[in-house]
Design a protein around this motif. Structure first.
Motif: not given
Length: 70
Positions: A60-63, A8, A17, A10-11, A13
């Motif tokens: 969720s996608e990692k930072a 998913r 997401g 981070r941006h 969504r």
């Protein structure tokens, strides 16, 4: 992010997401995936429960680490 991972983002969504992540994975636009999901909700079946399950299961996608002080 490569096209072979299912995460998913981070941006981009709208809610969780899930549709954006599926769109990235399969090479379609997020809007197209959202429309397909909404149209599928008109059919009988557990589409909404599947969305909730994917929200829980999809990571969720990692930072990227940019912007964080070490």
């Amino acid at each position: 992010m490569s096209a072979s991972t299912l995460v998913r983002p981070r941006h981009g969504r709208m809610i969780a997401g899930v549709c954006a992540g599926l769109a990235d994975r399969f090479g379609t636009s997020a809007t197209t995936m959202r429309v397909i999901f909404l149209l599928s909700c008109l059919l009988p079946g557990p589409q909404f429960l599947l969305y909730l399950a994917m929200w829980i299961v999809m990571p969720s996608e990692k930072a990227s680490g940019a912007g964080y002080a070490v």
